[in-house]
Motif scaffolding. Structure first.
Motif, PDB file in Angstrom:
ATOM      1  N   GLU A 154       0.927  -1.096  -0.021  1.00 37.31           N
ATOM      2  CA  GLU A 154       0.008   0.097   0.109  1.00 37.31           C
ATOM      3  C   GLU A 154       1.059   1.246   0.099  1.00 37.31           C
ATOM      4  N   SER A 155       0.610   2.129  -0.923  1.00 42.55           N
ATOM      5  CA  SER A 155       1.179   3.460  -1.032  1.00 42.55           C
ATOM      6  C   SER A 155      -0.019   4.376  -1.184  1.00 42.55           C
ATOM      7  N   VAL A 156       0.488   5.721  -1.382  1.00 42.60           N
ATOM      8  CA  VAL A 156      -0.689   6.713  -1.523  1.00 42.60           C
ATOM      9  C   VAL A 156      -0.379   7.364  -2.721  1.00 42.60           C
ATOM     10  N   ARG A 157      -1.451   8.160  -3.164  1.00 42.92           N
ATOM     11  CA  ARG A 157      -1.233   8.756  -4.434  1.00 42.92           C
ATOM     12  C   ARG A 157      -1.363  10.311  -4.472  1.00 42.92           C
ATOM     13  N   ALA A 158      -0.390  11.076  -5.357  1.00 42.98           N
ATOM     14  CA  ALA A 158      -0.539  12.453  -5.201  1.00 42.98           C
ATOM     15  C   ALA A 158      -1.897  13.203  -5.127  1.00 42.98           C
ATOM     16  N   SER A 159      -1.950  14.118  -4.374  1.00 41.04           N
ATOM     17  CA  SER A 159      -3.206  14.806  -4.321  1.00 41.04           C
ATOM     18  C   SER A 159      -2.846  16.211  -3.871  1.00 41.04           C
ATOM     19  N   ARG A 160      -3.965  16.816  -3.202  1.00 44.84           N
ATOM     20  CA  ARG A 160      -4.042  18.338  -2.834  1.00 44.84           C
ATOM     21  C   ARG A 160      -4.518  18.500  -1.447  1.00 44.84           C
ATOM     22  N   TRP A 161      -3.871  19.394  -0.851  1.00 46.03           N
ATOM     23  CA  TRP A 161      -4.583  20.117   0.520  1.00 46.03           C
ATOM     24  C   TRP A 161      -5.572  21.146   0.031  1.00 46.03           C
ATOM     25  N   SER A 162      -6.372  21.554   0.809  1.00 47.94           N
ATOM     26  CA  SER A 162      -7.524  22.425   0.531  1.00 47.94           C
ATOM     27  C   SER A 162      -6.798  23.947   1.119  1.00 47.94           C
ATOM     28  N   PRO A 163      -7.086  24.863   0.473  1.00 45.65           N
ATOM     29  CA  PRO A 163      -6.584  26.081   0.992  1.00 45.65           C
ATOM     30  C   PRO A 163      -6.445  26.563   2.497  1.00 45.65           C
TER      31      PRO A 163
END
Length: 752
Positions: A47-56
């Motif tokens: 299991e790894s994790v996938r690039a995403s975004r924080w909310s402002p």
């Protein structure tokens, strides 16, 4: 020759990667590790994790998730309670007439959060899939249209919004374009781009060695774009040959400046988006004999921040450029007797009056704040330790967060320091949590994506409450993989230091065989890098390669690694730069001294079965080990290794060795090919024929030299594979099976 140790940023959607053999139902224990089990399609998944975004606001995050029907959704998770909301459904990302939604390779929200820019259909460009199609999704009307004005598929690079959300800039056919978000034809801001003139996009060596990919930046007021122009005329062309594509071979030309040869002429300027007027910054010196490793806007739209280096890379000028006139104002100069590393774009403080800067000026890599007007530097991280990475700077909170490890260079922890007043450095990672910790810190520094691993412990990723240093929830636990490691029958990896004399102690690790008997003697295989870029002795999960090392230990090998002086470990400036002008010379001598010391203090190492292997710079170090110390090492495997320093690129090789004309003996004596006549042991050479980094030419020239001296050796060429030798079905299985068989034949396993 850079290594493969980087980890991408914020990642919040689970993915899996194959690493290990499946668990057998009959025994409830895994079968012995195997090459097929580590690299094959039926392995237990990591299991790894996938690039995403924080909310402002830093209180939620966005993730890409597979839609059960087709395509991918973009969803938002509220951190505090895990509430999930679909922001953009896959069905909304289906172009008219298309049978399926767009695949999402990446995305960017406009600053006003109305528009979504989707990157899709990526095509390989150097080491990335940077050539792509871009589609603009209107979150209000749910409409979708393609950017690029009918451009051919997958021909746009690095499309990005202007800060006012009004335009999108991108590179196409080596020219810089802008296109209105609301609709309208693309406008070319440069028109001279061709096969040799490149605007807004880095040339090969800048991308490889300065990590410069997108070579343009919007001004904060959206009126101008600062950009690089590369004139590659005169740069030597290296022709690679693709042989697996059809009846005839295909020539792939690559403009690649080799050590001591001509570089691109690099200029930097700004273009006015309204009228297309370009103003070039009046940088001093020959643009082919100087570098501009980094450019960004200086905390506002009135100036551009530039770092300019001489060709030796031992003097960096920090400059401010006036976008209206092109005039240059010096801020400070950073010098070193060896070399200076480029900084990332700085963080600006006090409305642009101060900026952050990392420097080794006191012997350690520390964080400073620099006064823009005077260039005066203020130390913010005092102490005998290195700042490994600056993560976040929050002027309102008054802190900078960074990674360091003052007491153990094999591990990594989170620290913070004050930005003003008396510096106060404090460790945030709890003292009872050893290993390598990485953090992606959300805006506001309340939450962070936190991953911790050890060489014996797969990564565990959680959402961390930074205010209490407590995990809120685990996102990737890797429990099956943890069990596999536990069931291998191997003792914990030993970390140690070996004294090679003169007050020098080298860090190392050692994996002992299953059923280890100290009264017996075992073969040992050393994993080496030994160049200034990488570190192999690190207490962090080593992925598939680490599992292969464990597989060898199960077979009856000791497996070890040592970091000689000059490697990129956080042990101070003098440690790292002791290698200057003697790459390949000092490190191979350090390694030999360490091996001899281990032989004298660890009687279970069989002196007649000593092996060494490495990739890229480690391939060169393997060759140097066998050629320089032929009575010490019996077997070596060199993968994608440079054999002659003059065959590698200008920026890397000259940074650490100086110019070939000024250090001819160093280049000669640091190149393995010089000592090919000394080979006595078993040598396996492996290379990909389409390696655009360390060219296959290196292997050919060494092979030719070994034949000249009638030296027996073994070689394997992987057709049309790159520096990583991973393309194509079963390539990794074939590669590691080959290496395993070679070791079993020439460095027989087991205690004697």
């Amino acid at each position: 020759m850079r290594g493969y140790w980087r980890v991408s940023g914020l990642a919040l959607a689970l993915t899996t990667t194959a690493w290990v053999v499946p668990v057998t139902a009959q025994t409830a224990r895994p079968a012995p590790l195997s090459v097929e089990g580590i690299f094959g399609p039926k392995a237990v998944r990591t299991e790894s994790v996938r690039a995403s975004r924080w909310s402002p606001d830093g209180e939620s995050y966005l993730a890409i998730e597979d839609n059960p029907k087709a395509g991918q959704d973009i969803v938002r998770y509220r951190i505090a309670d895990g509430r999930r909301e679909v922001l953009v459904a896959a069905a909304d990302l289906t172009p008219k007439g298309a049978a399926a939604p767009l695949g999402i390779d990446g995305y960017e929200w406009s600053p006003d959060r109305r528009w979504l820019l989707i990157r899709t259909n990526g095509k390989s460009f150097r080491r990335t899939n940077a050539m792509a199609d871009y589609w603009l999704f209107d979150g209000t009307s749910k409409s979708l249209r393609q950017i690029g004005g009918g451009a051919a598929p997958s021909t746009l690079f690095y499309a990005s919004f202007s800060p006012d959300s009004g335009r999108i800039a991108y590179v196409r056919a080596n020219n810089l374009y802008v296109e209105p978000v609301a609709g309208g034809a693309p406008v070319a801001l440069t028109r001279d781009g061709d096969d040799f003139i490149v605007n807004g996009l880095a040339d090969w060596v800048y991308e490889e060695e300065f990590s410069l990919h997108r070579a343009f930046e919007w001004s904060p007021d959206s009126k101008r774009i600062a950009f690089f122009r590369f004139d590659t005329r005169g740069v030597g062309t290296f022709d690679m040959v693709k042989n697996t594509g059809g009846q005839y071979s295909q020539i792939i030309p690559l403009q690649y400046p080799k050590a001591g040869t001509t570089n691109s002429a690099v200029t930097v300027g700004t273009v006015d988006v309204a009228d297309g007027a370009t103003r070039w910054f009046k940088l001093e010196g020959d643009p082919r004999q100087n570098y501009v490793p980094q450019m960004s806007w200086a905390g506002g739209s009135d100036a551009v921040f530039l770092q300019q280096s001489n060709r030796l890379q031992n003097t960096y000028k920090v400059l401010l450029g006036d976008p209206a006139t092109g005039a240059i104002k010096p801020v400070m100069v950073e010098k070193d007797a060896a070399w200076v590393e480029a900084n990332n774009a700085p963080e600006w403080l006090e409305g642009g009056r101060r900026f952050t800067w990392l420097s080794e000026r006191d012997g350690w890599r520390h964080l400073y704040t620099i006064d823009r007007a005077s260039g005066r530097a203020t130390l913010r991280t005092p102490g005998r330790f290195d700042v490994v990475e600056l993560l976040n700077v929050d002027e309102k909170a008054g802190y900078a967060w960074f990674i360091a490890s003052p007491d153990n260079p094999t591990q990594r922890y989170l620290y913070r320091t004050t930005l003003s007043g008396t510096p106060k450095v404090e460790r945030l990672t709890p003292a009872n949590q050893p290993g390598t910790h990485s953090y992606d810190v959300a805006p506001g520094e309340h939450w962070a994506l936190h991953t911790v691993s050890r060489l014996d412990a797969p990564p565990v990723t959680d959402m961390l409450d930074l205010t209490r240093q407590q995990p809120l929830r685990t996102l990737a636990a890797n429990a099956p993989l943890i069990k596999v490691i536990k069931d291998t029958g191997l003792a914990p990896t030993e970390f140690f230091r070996v004294d090679i004399g003169g007050g020098t102690q080298l860090d190392g690790w050692l994996i002992k065989p299953a059923g280890f008997d100290p009264a017996k003697r075992y073969p040992i295989l050393y994993f080496v890098y030994g160049e200034p870029w990488g570190q192999t002795v690190a207490d962090r999960w080593a992925g598939s390669q680490g599992l292969w090392h464990r597989m060898l230990a199960q077979k009856g090998y000791l497996v070890a690694s040592i970091d000689p002086r000059g490697t990129a470990t956080p042990r101070g400036r003098d440690w790292r730069k002791s290698i200057y002008r003697q790459v390949g010379i000092q490190a191979s001598a350090d390694y030999a001294a360490a091996v001899r010391k281990m032989l004298s203090t660890r009687p279970y190492i069989d002196p007649d079965r000593i092996g060494i292997w490495g990739w890229s710079g480690g391939g060169a170090m393997t060759q140097n080990a066998l050629f320089r110390y032929p009575d010490l090492y019996k077997t070596g495997i060199a993968v994608a290794g440079p054999t002659d320093m003059t065959l590698y690129d200008t920026v890397y090789q000259e940074r650490y060795m100086g110019l070939p004309k000024d250090n001819a003996e160093g280049y000669k004596n640091g190149s393995p090919i010089t000592f090919a006549d000394r080979l006595k042991g078993n040598l396996l050479l492996i290379h990909g024929t389409l390696d655009d980094n360390v060219h296959y030419q290196n292997q050919d020239q060494l092979v030719d030299r070994l034949i000249h001296f009638n030296k027996p050796f073994t070689m394997m060429a992987y057709p049309d594979r790159s520096h990583g030798i991973y393309e194509g079905e079963n390539t990794s299985i074939h590669l590691y099976s080959l290496m395993t068989r070679y070791l079993e034949t020439n460095l027989p396993p087991g205690g004697r």
